[in-house]
Design a protein around this motif. Structure first.
Motif, mmCIF file in Angstrom:
data_model
loop_
_atom_site.group_PDB
_atom_site.id
_atom_site.type_symbol
_atom_site.label_atom_id
_atom_site.label_comp_id
_atom_site.label_asym_id
_atom_site.label_seq_id
_atom_site.Cartn_x
_atom_site.Cartn_y
_atom_site.Cartn_z
ATOM 1 N N GLY A 185 -4.713 6.187 0.464
ATOM 2 C CA GLY A 185 -3.995 7.035 -0.545
ATOM 3 C C GLY A 185 -3.902 8.473 0.005
ATOM 4 N N LEU A 186 -2.960 9.449 -0.614
ATOM 5 C CA LEU A 186 -3.048 10.670 -0.113
ATOM 6 C C LEU A 186 -4.382 11.363 -0.253
ATOM 7 C CD1 LEU A 186 0.361 11.820 -1.820
ATOM 8 C CD2 LEU A 186 0.087 10.925 0.672
ATOM 9 N N ASN A 187 -5.182 11.099 -1.058
ATOM 10 C CA ASN A 187 -6.662 11.727 -1.099
ATOM 11 C C ASN A 187 -7.661 11.138 -0.641
ATOM 12 O OD1 ASN A 187 -5.365 13.668 -2.962
ATOM 13 N ND2 ASN A 187 -5.610 12.587 -4.813
ATOM 14 N N ASP A 188 -7.170 10.161 0.190
ATOM 15 C CA ASP A 188 -8.246 9.360 0.956
ATOM 16 C C ASP A 188 -8.217 9.891 2.444
ATOM 17 O OD1 ASP A 188 -8.896 7.982 -1.330
ATOM 18 O OD2 ASP A 188 -7.489 6.543 -0.964
ATOM 19 N N PHE A 189 -9.327 9.533 3.253
ATOM 20 C CA PHE A 189 -9.518 9.903 4.526
ATOM 21 C C PHE A 189 -9.809 8.776 5.375
ATOM 22 C CE2 PHE A 189 -11.867 11.919 7.717
ATOM 23 C CZ PHE A 189 -11.326 13.070 8.245
ATOM 24 N N ALA A 190 -8.936 8.541 6.360
ATOM 25 C CA ALA A 190 -9.451 7.713 7.728
ATOM 26 C C ALA A 190 -9.730 8.040 9.168
ATOM 27 C CB ALA A 190 -8.118 6.662 7.820
ATOM 28 N N ALA A 191 -10.577 7.604 9.572
ATOM 29 C CA ALA A 191 -10.915 7.931 10.869
ATOM 30 C C ALA A 191 -11.579 6.807 11.764
ATOM 31 C CB ALA A 191 -12.120 8.989 10.781
ATOM 32 N N ARG A 192 -11.264 6.901 13.323
ATOM 33 C CA ARG A 192 -11.615 6.249 13.912
ATOM 34 C C ARG A 192 -13.269 6.622 14.237
ATOM 35 N NH1 ARG A 192 -10.349 5.324 20.345
ATOM 36 N NH2 ARG A 192 -11.478 3.339 20.769
ATOM 37 N N TYR A 193 -14.095 5.795 13.791
ATOM 38 C CA TYR A 193 -15.636 6.205 13.802
ATOM 39 C C TYR A 193 -16.068 6.039 15.288
ATOM 40 C CZ TYR A 193 -20.232 6.853 12.222
ATOM 41 O OH TYR A 193 -21.370 7.533 11.814
ATOM 42 N N GLY A 194 -15.630 5.034 16.347
ATOM 43 C CA GLY A 194 -15.996 4.912 17.368
ATOM 44 C C GLY A 194 -15.794 3.267 17.893
ATOM 45 N N GLY A 195 -15.330 3.247 19.146
ATOM 46 C CA GLY A 195 -14.946 1.974 19.564
ATOM 47 C C GLY A 195 -13.992 1.342 18.862
ATOM 48 N N GLU A 196 -14.401 0.179 18.313
ATOM 49 C CA GLU A 196 -13.436 -0.768 17.430
ATOM 50 C C GLU A 196 -13.730 -0.715 15.965
ATOM 51 O OE1 GLU A 196 -16.613 -3.492 18.736
ATOM 52 O OE2 GLU A 196 -15.708 -1.842 19.390
ATOM 53 N N GLU A 197 -14.558 0.493 15.743
ATOM 54 C CA GLU A 197 -14.918 0.678 14.300
ATOM 55 C C GLU A 197 -14.410 1.875 13.721
ATOM 56 O OE1 GLU A 197 -19.015 1.073 11.895
ATOM 57 O OE2 GLU A 197 -19.072 1.008 14.045
ATOM 58 N N PHE A 198 -13.662 1.650 12.484
ATOM 59 C CA PHE A 198 -13.132 2.589 11.711
ATOM 60 C C PHE A 198 -13.677 3.026 10.202
ATOM 61 C CE2 PHE A 198 -9.981 0.414 14.040
ATOM 62 C CZ PHE A 198 -9.115 1.380 14.717
ATOM 63 N N ALA A 199 -13.516 4.144 9.724
ATOM 64 C CA ALA A 199 -14.019 4.505 8.446
ATOM 65 C C ALA A 199 -13.066 5.217 7.706
ATOM 66 C CB ALA A 199 -15.356 5.613 8.820
ATOM 67 N N ILE A 200 -13.283 4.816 6.244
ATOM 68 C CA ILE A 200 -12.345 5.521 5.390
ATOM 69 C C ILE A 200 -13.349 5.917 3.956
ATOM 70 C CG2 ILE A 200 -10.858 4.850 3.722
ATOM 71 C CD1 ILE A 200 -9.972 2.269 5.032
ATOM 72 N N ILE A 201 -12.912 7.246 3.490
ATOM 73 C CA ILE A 201 -13.686 7.732 2.584
ATOM 74 C C ILE A 201 -12.528 7.644 1.393
ATOM 75 C CG2 ILE A 201 -14.504 9.871 1.467
ATOM 76 C CD1 ILE A 201 -15.286 10.643 4.449
ATOM 77 N N PHE A 202 -12.921 7.083 0.154
ATOM 78 C CA PHE A 202 -12.240 6.961 -0.772
ATOM 79 C C PHE A 202 -12.903 8.058 -1.831
ATOM 80 C CE2 PHE A 202 -11.867 2.770 0.804
ATOM 81 C CZ PHE A 202 -10.353 2.535 0.822
ATOM 82 N N THR A 203 -11.826 8.755 -2.449
ATOM 83 C CA THR A 203 -11.985 9.692 -3.442
ATOM 84 C C THR A 203 -11.398 9.509 -4.866
ATOM 85 O OG1 THR A 203 -10.325 11.377 -2.770
ATOM 86 C CG2 THR A 203 -12.394 11.625 -1.737
ATOM 87 N N ASP A 204 -12.074 9.856 -5.994
ATOM 88 C CA ASP A 204 -11.592 9.594 -7.165
ATOM 89 C C ASP A 204 -11.201 8.426 -7.667
ATOM 90 O OD1 ASP A 204 -11.179 11.063 -9.812
ATOM 91 O OD2 ASP A 204 -9.151 11.498 -9.337
ATOM 92 N N LYS A 205 -11.973 7.295 -7.034
ATOM 93 C CA LYS A 205 -11.622 5.960 -7.494
ATOM 94 C C LYS A 205 -12.911 5.380 -7.894
ATOM 95 C CE LYS A 205 -7.939 4.997 -3.952
ATOM 96 N NZ LYS A 205 -7.572 6.342 -3.685
ATOM 97 N N THR A 206 -13.029 4.118 -8.513
ATOM 98 C CA THR A 206 -13.820 3.531 -8.936
ATOM 99 C C THR A 206 -14.233 2.471 -7.884
ATOM 100 O OG1 THR A 206 -12.581 1.888 -10.106
ATOM 101 C CG2 THR A 206 -13.342 3.619 -11.488
#
Length: 343
Positions: free
Chosen positions: A241-262
């Protein structure tokens, strides 16, 4: 006492000439009003209207004043001043040439014949025309130089702003995947966690790891591994979503931060993402599916960044251990529960 002979007056308006004087003034008012109306209501020929009106008014005023005042020819400089309004050098030369020629016609056709003006006065007026054009040309040249200098400064400033924006982006973006990098991810997460504690913002963290990625690199080469990373990152960035945040955390690992969701909503997102990645085709990797394992954690007030990461990482490890290509939601361990109670 002074009499009329001592004043610099050549003649006076007779009663039979009053209608001409009034008529000229009415014409001046009419031309000014008409030009103003045109400029306010029409979008074309503004420069031509201003130049034409300037010529007509200057010569009407000249014919009104000239019989009574010496040096009335200075009014004929008015049209040349129009070129300063537009800073147009070509217009200046055209107006200057026309003024010189037109006044010559007036002198030899009217002033020399009717008013018996000397030739020297004509030559002086023409010289004034030429000098005025030269001076105006110098003003326009300096104004154009100043404008060019200002444009160069503006372009330089814009270039610096673009370079600064690019540099700032390079510092925040992972070059291979186009997602945010590890450092930017933690900076953003720290800010969001402050909002969670102070304003009750809902937040979930998901860690995604590409399954068997080392085997892909070893079997097909690192360039294929880079293609896989790019495709997974593109899919990930396009689905959040537009209010979420995605990043390459390292190597083949990714991270997603979800906001304002259950938590169920965040789980639905990552589950859909997992299935979408698994359904992608990779012909350069032998046509075999590429899958991801996901650990998901819901942030709770007072949990803190370190414990949240520990829970998410444990959930990811569990997803890997349970057969991969799955999503596991983090659960608090007994040790963490005791630690939270102490805090």
């Amino acid at each position: 006492m002074l009499n009329a002979e001592h004043l610099n007056i050549k003649s006076k308006i007779g009663s039979d000439k009053e209608y001409l004087f009034i008529g000229c003034n009415l014409l001046i008012v009419a031309f000014i009003s008409g030009s103003e109306l045109w400029l306010r209501t029409r979008q074309q020929y503004h420069k031509q209207i201003v130049v034409g009106c300037g010529y007509i008014i200057s010569y009407l005023m000249y014919f009104l004043i000239e019989p009574f005042v010496d040096g009335a020819q200075m009014l004929l400089m008015m049209p040349i001043i129009v070129s300063l309004v537009y800073f147009d050098r070509k217009l200046l030369y055209s107006l200057g040439f026309f003024s010189v020629v037109f006044y010559a016609g007036i002198y030899f056709g009217l002033e020399r014949v009717v008013l018996h003006k000397p030739l020297l006065e004509f030559l002086l007026v023409e010289c004034v025309f030429i000098v005025f054009v030269i001076m105006t040309q110098a003003v326009i040249s300096r104004a154009q130089e100043a404008q060019e200098h200002l444009e160069q400064l503006t372009k330089s400033e814009q270039g610096l702003m673009v370079e600064r924006a690019i540099s700032d982006k390079l510092l925040k973006i992972d070059a291979l995947t186009g997602l945010y990098n590890h450092k930017t991810f933690h900076e953003y997460l720290d800010l969001l966690l402050e909002q969670c504690e102070s304003n009750g913002l809902r937040l979930q963290l998901a860690l995604l790891d590409i399954d068997n990625f080392k085997r892909v690199n070893d079997t097909y080469g690192h360039w294929v591994g880079d293609l896989v990373l790019k495709e997974v990152a593109t899919k990930l960035g396009g689905m959040i979503g537009l209010n979420d945040f995605a990043a390459r955390y390292g190597g083949e690992e990714f991270a997603i931060i979800f906001t304002d969701k259950t938590l169920p909503e965040a789980y639905s997102y990552v589950e859909e993402l997992r299935m979408s990645i698994a359904s992608m085709g990779h012909p350069y990797a032998g046509g075999k599916p590429i899958t991801v394992s996901v650990g998901l954690c819901n942030y709770e007030p007072g949990l803190g960044k370190e414990l949240m990461f520990r829970r998410t990482d444990d959930a990811l490890y569990k997803a890997k251990k349970e057969g991969k290509n799955t999503v596991v939601t983090a659960q608090a361990s007994q040790g963490e529960a005791c630690l939270l109670n102490i805090v």
